[in-house]
Design a protein around this motif. Sequence first.
Motif, mmCIF file in Angstrom:
data_model
loop_
_atom_site.group_PDB
_atom_site.id
_atom_site.type_symbol
_atom_site.label_atom_id
_atom_site.label_comp_id
_atom_site.label_asym_id
_atom_site.label_seq_id
_atom_site.Cartn_x
_atom_site.Cartn_y
_atom_site.Cartn_z
ATOM 1 N N GLU A 72 40.036 24.258 21.207
ATOM 2 C CA GLU A 72 40.826 25.312 20.565
ATOM 3 C C GLU A 72 41.364 26.310 21.603
ATOM 4 O O GLU A 72 42.502 26.767 21.502
ATOM 5 C CB GLU A 72 39.994 26.038 19.513
ATOM 6 N N THR A 73 40.557 26.621 22.608
ATOM 7 C CA THR A 73 40.991 27.538 23.666
ATOM 8 C C THR A 73 42.133 26.927 24.466
ATOM 9 O O THR A 73 43.123 27.611 24.785
ATOM 10 C CB THR A 73 39.812 27.880 24.599
ATOM 11 N N GLY A 93 49.627 26.374 24.379
ATOM 12 C CA GLY A 93 50.595 26.422 23.276
ATOM 13 C C GLY A 93 50.825 25.077 22.622
ATOM 14 O O GLY A 93 51.892 24.829 22.069
ATOM 15 N N THR A 94 49.843 24.193 22.702
ATOM 16 C CA THR A 94 49.976 22.879 22.070
ATOM 17 C C THR A 94 49.169 22.875 20.777
ATOM 18 O O THR A 94 47.948 22.817 20.793
ATOM 19 C CB THR A 94 49.456 21.766 22.990
ATOM 20 N N ILE A 114 48.141 24.512 16.876
ATOM 21 C CA ILE A 114 47.749 25.813 16.347
ATOM 22 C C ILE A 114 46.244 25.967 16.514
ATOM 23 O O ILE A 114 45.469 25.111 16.118
ATOM 24 C CB ILE A 114 48.131 25.917 14.855
ATOM 25 N N SER A 115 45.845 27.076 17.094
ATOM 26 C CA SER A 115 44.425 27.343 17.315
ATOM 27 C C SER A 115 43.942 28.312 16.241
ATOM 28 O O SER A 115 44.426 29.436 16.146
ATOM 29 C CB SER A 115 44.234 27.953 18.705
ATOM 30 N N GLU A 116 43.007 27.838 15.414
ATOM 31 C CA GLU A 116 42.495 28.674 14.333
ATOM 32 C C GLU A 116 40.972 28.622 14.321
ATOM 33 O O GLU A 116 40.361 27.619 14.691
ATOM 34 C CB GLU A 116 43.023 28.192 12.980
ATOM 35 N N ALA A 117 40.361 29.706 13.854
ATOM 36 C CA ALA A 117 38.902 29.786 13.797
ATOM 37 C C ALA A 117 38.336 28.808 12.775
ATOM 38 O O ALA A 117 37.240 28.278 12.968
ATOM 39 C CB ALA A 117 38.472 31.209 13.465
ATOM 40 N N GLN A 163 44.240 24.688 23.389
ATOM 41 C CA GLN A 163 45.429 24.690 22.531
ATOM 42 C C GLN A 163 46.106 26.059 22.559
ATOM 43 O O GLN A 163 47.335 26.147 22.593
ATOM 44 C CB GLN A 163 45.059 24.337 21.083
ATOM 45 N N TYR A 164 45.305 27.095 22.555
ATOM 46 C CA TYR A 164 45.847 28.454 22.591
ATOM 47 C C TYR A 164 46.528 28.737 23.937
ATOM 48 O O TYR A 164 47.624 29.276 23.988
ATOM 49 C CB TYR A 164 44.738 29.472 22.327
ATOM 50 N N CYS A 165 45.845 28.358 25.031
ATOM 51 C CA CYS A 165 46.369 28.640 26.371
ATOM 52 C C CYS A 165 47.657 27.887 26.668
ATOM 53 O O CYS A 165 48.588 28.439 27.261
ATOM 54 C CB CYS A 165 45.332 28.298 27.425
ATOM 55 N N ASP A 207 39.247 25.835 12.207
ATOM 56 C CA ASP A 207 39.106 24.522 12.856
ATOM 57 C C ASP A 207 37.750 24.419 13.543
ATOM 58 O O ASP A 207 37.068 23.402 13.454
ATOM 59 C CB ASP A 207 40.208 24.299 13.900
#
Length: 76
Positions: free
Chosen positions: A12-13, A19-20, A22-25, A15-17, A27
């Motif tokens: 998830e981190t 931009g690939t 959506i990073s959600e809690a 994906q956030y860094c 998940d």
Amino acid sequence: MCLVFFLSLFIETMQYCFGTGISEADDLILNTFGTWIGAYSAIFLQNAHTKEKEKRTLDDIAMEKAGRKFRKESGK
């Protein structure tokens, strides 16, 4: 379970860094919960399979003993 949590957190981190995706809690929570369900289901099924295997073995032994007893009584 902690390993799965941290692996999911890492993904998830990333994906956030980058931009690939959506990073959600949720998940993170659902991945960890899904792993928990899968692990305990596997343990439950393994135990059920082992008990069924032992039961069949005990039934086979009982049938063998009954067969020997029947042969002795019939004189064969």
